[in-house]
Design a protein around this motif. Structure first.
Motif, PDB file in Angstrom:
ATOM      1  N   ILE D   3      -1.858   0.116  -8.010  1.00  0.00           N
ATOM      2  CA  ILE D   3      -2.640  -0.074  -6.775  1.00  0.00           C
ATOM      3  C   ILE D   3      -1.709   0.114  -5.580  1.00  0.00           C
ATOM      4  CG2 ILE D   3      -4.060  -1.693  -5.443  1.00  0.00           C
ATOM      5  CD1 ILE D   3      -5.342  -1.036  -8.121  1.00  0.00           C
ATOM      6  N   VAL D  29      -8.965  -6.890 -12.425  1.00  0.00           N
ATOM      7  CA  VAL D  29      -8.326  -7.378 -11.204  1.00  0.00           C
ATOM      8  C   VAL D  29      -9.252  -7.161 -10.000  1.00  0.00           C
ATOM      9  CG1 VAL D  29      -6.349  -7.112  -9.647  1.00  0.00           C
ATOM     10  CG2 VAL D  29      -6.044  -6.823 -12.116  1.00  0.00           C
ATOM     11  N   LEU D  34      -5.534  -9.479  -6.312  1.00  0.00           N
ATOM     12  CA  LEU D  34      -4.465  -8.673  -5.721  1.00  0.00           C
ATOM     13  C   LEU D  34      -3.784  -9.445  -4.595  1.00  0.00           C
ATOM     14  CD1 LEU D  34      -2.954  -5.943  -5.201  1.00  0.00           C
ATOM     15  CD2 LEU D  34      -4.870  -5.317  -3.719  1.00  0.00           C
ATOM     16  N   LYS D  37      -1.240 -11.968  -5.543  1.00  0.00           N
ATOM     17  CA  LYS D  37       0.080 -11.419  -5.882  1.00  0.00           C
ATOM     18  C   LYS D  37       0.905 -11.079  -4.631  1.00  0.00           C
ATOM     19  CE  LYS D  37       0.720  -9.223  -9.947  1.00  0.00           C
ATOM     20  NZ  LYS D  37       1.855  -9.307 -10.899  1.00  0.00           N
TER      21      LYS D  37
END
Lengths: 77, 152, 152, 77
Positions: D3, D29, D34, D37
């Motif tokens: 990504i 996900v 995301l 993270k």
């Protein structure tokens, strides 16, 4: 007294000229009186009148040297 | 404020640029709204080959200035420019340019629109087509409603 | 419709004239409304010496085109042009030009105002002052109210 | 899956960078995952998210090769 007259747009076509110059012997003359000298037709309710570049009405009393302008009701560029 | 009527060909973009450079301080206005009215080759379904615009020298300029002043009183406008072409013209010729500079764009839009709208209503500029007088309806529902004083 | 984003100095009048000459048929439009947004040397009372505009290549252009298309669907507009400057600039630099051509001026005004308003709201162009991010309120009460779909 | 992430305006300052590239081992996900993270702070309600240049929401499920962009709420030029 001396009065200068200007016609605009369709009124100019109707009158067949763009300007007039008229003299009156007496001093008691309104815009309506002036129109009576210029045309056989009665003045339309919708015609706009300016004396010395300020809008006014047909009861306005004229003075020597005034410039009177007649416009058809709605015109735009 | 700058207002004039001209018989010469009108370059509207040059007029606006020149006025901005000479009259507006640098970096103070946030935007300008410009309206340019051009001659169309048709009107009410008829072809138009040429057009003659007539005006009343003195009264026309005075009333355009008056309309600009009203806009500047009503909105927060830094400056305004109006140039109106008169005389003989052909399709695609620019006929009028109105510009309004302001710190905020809403004032520029409102003022520019007000000026062109009332200019068409009050400024003694008359249109002659080849065959007949063309009388426009200048109504624009987007302009702030305001009672017009016909007597100056 | 023509939309682009440029890092080069923007000559808004030239862009509008060039587009008009190349894309508009002669004598068909009655008017054009042009908005030019310029950089001011102050913002919220603070002096501004330079400014950097950032954008999201691809998404920005797509959203400007979408806003123009909405304006052209809503009003009777013949053509629209938007050029947005990005990158480093200094006060008085033109930042954006919006033009809308139409047969009738009310459509030009409405469309131009709609485009600049929603362009400021949705087009992923972000402003960085020398010291801090400047976040504008793009509210313009003169624009037709319309619910915005945030999801494209 | 891979990504690519882009940050705009004040978010870029907050993150200290304009782009990220992240790989996930599993395929399940969302945008919210995301963000977990990328940042220790919870994602603000007002942040706008686009996946492949279309606005979406934080529940959007990502695919390999997606480009995700985050914008602060209201920014204008």
């Amino acid at each position: 007294m001396d009065i200068k007259i200007k016609y605009f747009a369709s009124l100019r076509d109707r009158m067949g000229r763009s300007e007039d110059q008229i003299s009156f012997d007496n001093d008691n003359v309104t815009v309506a009186d002036l129109w009576g000298k210029l045309s056989d037709e009665p003045i339309s309710e919708n015609i706009l009148v300016a004396v010395n570049m300020e809008y006014t009405d047909t009861g306005h009393k004229l003075k020597n040297g005034d410039e009177v302008a007649f416009f058809p009701p709605v015109t735009g560029g | 404020m700058k207002v004039f009527v001209t018989k010469e060909a009108l370059d509207p973009y040059k007029e606006v640029q020149d006025h901005e450079r000479s009259a507006l301080p640098e970096g103070k206005h946030g935007g300008v709204v410009v309206f340019i009215g051009a001659m169309r080759d048709f009107n009410d379904g008829e072809n138009v080959k040429s057009l003659s615009l007539d005006h009343y020298p003195g009264m026309t300029e005075r009333h355009i200035e008056q309309v600009c002043q009203e806009a500047m009183d009503e909105w927060d406008v830094m400056d305004a420019l109006v140039v109106h072409r008169v005389g003989e013209m052909v399709p695609a010729d620019p006929m009028v340019v109105v510009a309004a500079w302001a710190a905020h764009r809403k004032d520029s839009f409102d003022a520019c629109r007000y000026i062109i709208n009332y200019l068409k209503e009050r400024c003694e500029i008359t249109t002659e087509g080849k065959k007949h007088w063309v009388e426009h309806n200048s109504e624009d529902p987007g302009v702030t409603e305001r009672k017009l004083q016909k007597t100056a």
